[in-house]
Design a protein around this motif. Structure first.
Motif, PDB file in Angstrom:
ATOM      1  N   GLU A  36      35.028 -24.775  -2.288  1.00  0.00           N
ATOM      2  CA  GLU A  36      34.344 -24.407  -3.534  1.00  0.00           C
ATOM      3  C   GLU A  36      35.323 -24.363  -4.708  1.00  0.00           C
ATOM      4  O   GLU A  36      35.020 -24.850  -5.808  1.00  0.00           O
ATOM      5  CB  GLU A  36      33.643 -23.063  -3.373  1.00  0.00           C
ATOM      6  CG  GLU A  36      32.414 -23.120  -2.471  1.00  0.00           C
ATOM      7  CD  GLU A  36      31.666 -21.802  -2.437  1.00  0.00           C
ATOM      8  OE1 GLU A  36      32.156 -20.827  -3.036  1.00  0.00           O
ATOM      9  OE2 GLU A  36      30.601 -21.758  -1.804  1.00  0.00           O
ATOM     10  N   THR A  51      36.278 -27.879  -5.690  1.00  0.00           N
ATOM     11  CA  THR A  51      35.194 -28.505  -6.444  1.00  0.00           C
ATOM     12  C   THR A  51      35.184 -28.009  -7.887  1.00  0.00           C
ATOM     13  O   THR A  51      35.067 -28.803  -8.835  1.00  0.00           O
ATOM     14  CB  THR A  51      33.832 -28.193  -5.782  1.00  0.00           C
ATOM     15  OG1 THR A  51      33.836 -28.690  -4.445  1.00  0.00           O
ATOM     16  CG2 THR A  51      32.684 -28.826  -6.562  1.00  0.00           C
ATOM     17  N   GLU A  52      35.319 -26.694  -8.074  1.00  0.00           N
ATOM     18  CA  GLU A  52      35.322 -26.153  -9.428  1.00  0.00           C
ATOM     19  C   GLU A  52      36.539 -26.637 -10.210  1.00  0.00           C
ATOM     20  O   GLU A  52      36.456 -26.896 -11.415  1.00  0.00           O
ATOM     21  CB  GLU A  52      35.283 -24.629  -9.414  1.00  0.00           C
ATOM     22  CG  GLU A  52      35.160 -24.061 -10.808  1.00  0.00           C
ATOM     23  CD  GLU A  52      34.913 -22.567 -10.845  1.00  0.00           C
ATOM     24  OE1 GLU A  52      34.870 -22.027 -11.957  1.00  0.00           O
ATOM     25  OE2 GLU A  52      34.762 -21.956  -9.780  1.00  0.00           O
TER      26      GLU A  52
END
Length: 411
Positions: A314, A317-318
């Motif tokens: 996550e 991805t950010e």
């Protein structure tokens, strides 16, 4: 749309890597106490108000001299000043690249000192200074012969800068300034402090604030103490101004429109801080992934656990999303007036600052007990970048600006 990094910047990154390996890494190794688990203690003169030790600042100065001699330090400055007229996009890519390499003398977090210099004060001088001011200060600011501090925040006023209580009035051919400033960064060595003061209008009005170039040795200019902070050493002074007199030519920029200078300063800094935040977040993610791939618990790699995989996936991805926001915003800064993309700068800044804190915290968690020690860099990264969620516009102020544009309250 072309998302390729421009060829000239790719070439520059390769040149920078070679320069760092041959010129900066050996200097860092010879002074490793400033970069290993002793960094905070080695850098801080605890008996002198918590200020940076002179040996530490001298080392940063030597790094700057080498970077300047190699032609990298002035990248963002105009060619007539020995620079390369580097773009905001170029600076964002470079700052991210350097931060992704991790902690080191090449790009020190605490002092915002880098082999590719960030010169918001010089850019302000070029944009707003008189011919006499530019002639006197510009080159001296680059070489460090003149050091400028930035005096906007006050004891009773931080983000609400239009309510500042420092005042300046004319007395013959001079200005007389009274007031106080807080977290006046770099004032311990500054020769000049950019002091923002109300010269007309009422509290809360954006017009009526002016900026003055105040010599730090002027009678009535005092620094009673420095604030000890989450990350040490400190150079954040409390400043008192009691009937400080400066000449007419100390006025910096337009009378009563000094907040334009402040906006220019923070936009230059915010996008570059955002780029550094993305780079350092990626560094933390990379380090956590590498450790999880080699650490074995209960007979299997730590990386085999989804509880390890998913939080890092996550964050990764950010990181990709924020990186593209930073690049796009930096590109827009090169095409338009900086106030036209103010909301985008705020978006990039607050998201990147939050991201790097989350990435440092997660890397700390993945590394377990070792992650909590000062022998690994994550505590230092977290403590430094946590600052940017408050300074130069807190998260709440950045969100307020984004909302103001979104709902039409700001034009």
């Amino acid at each position: 749309m072309n998302f390729e990094i421009p060829a000239d910047i790719q070439e520059l990154l390769a040149e920078l890597d070679a320069f760092i390996d041959t010129e900066i890494r050996p200097l860092e190794r010879d002074n490793i106490q400033f970069f290993d688990h002793r960094r905070e203690w080695a850098r801080t003169d605890w008996d002198r108000g918590g200020l940076p030790r002179r040996e530490w600042e001298d080392l940063l100065g030597e790094m700057h001299r080498r970077a300047d001699a190699a032609g990298f330090l002035r990248y963002s400055l105009p060619r007539e000043l020995g620079g390369r007229a580097g773009s905001n996009l170029g600076m964002a890519i470079i700052r991210e690249h350097l931060a992704t390499m991790g902690l080191g003398l090449h790009n020190d977090l605490q002092n915002e000192a880098s082999v590719v210099g960030n010169f918001p004060g010089v850019h302000m001088m070029l944009a707003f200074g008189t011919d006499a001011q530019r002639s006197r200060y510009t080159e001296a600011m680059i070489t460090g012969q003149e050091l400028f501090a930035f005096g906007l925040t006050e004891p009773a006023h931080g983000s609400d800068a239009t309510f500042l209580e420092t005042t300046a009035y004319r007395d013959g051919s001079e200005w007389v300034i009274n007031g106080a400033k807080r977290f006046n960064t770099g004032v311990h060595r500054a020769t000049i402090d950019m002091i923002f003061a109300r010269t007309s209008g009422r509290p809360g009005e954006p017009r009526g604030i002016s900026c003055f170039l105040v010599p730090t040795d002027a009678p009535g200019f005092e620094v009673p103490f420095y604030w000890w902070t989450f990350n040490m050493p400190t150079d954040h002074g409390e400043v008192m101004l009691r009937d400080v007199r400066v000449a007419e030519d100390a006025l910096f920029g337009p009378l009563d429109n000094g907040l334009e200078l402040a906006q220019h300063f923070v936009h230059e800094n915010r996008i570059r801080q955002a780029a550094s935040g993305v780079g350092m977040a990626q560094y933390c993610i990379n380090q956590a992934v590498a450790y999880a791939n080699q650490r074995v618990t209960w007979g299997k790699k730590l990386a085999a656990n989804q509880g390890i995989q998913f939080p890092l996936a996550e964050l990764h991805t950010e990181c990709e999303m924020v990186r593209n926001l930073v690049y796009k915003t930096a590109w827009h800064l090169d095409q338009r007036h900086h106030l036209e993309v103010s909301a985008q700068v705020s978006m990039a800044n607050y998201r990147a600052n939050r991201l790097v804190c989350e990435a440092a915290d997660r890397a700390m968690q993945v590394h377990g007990g070792l992650g909590y020690t000062r022998h690994l860099p994550f505590e230092h990264i977290y403590r430094h970048h946590r600052r940017y969620r408050i300074t130069e516009g807190s998260e709440e102020i950045q969100l307020r600006k984004v909302a103001g544009h979104l709902f039409g309250f700001l034009r």
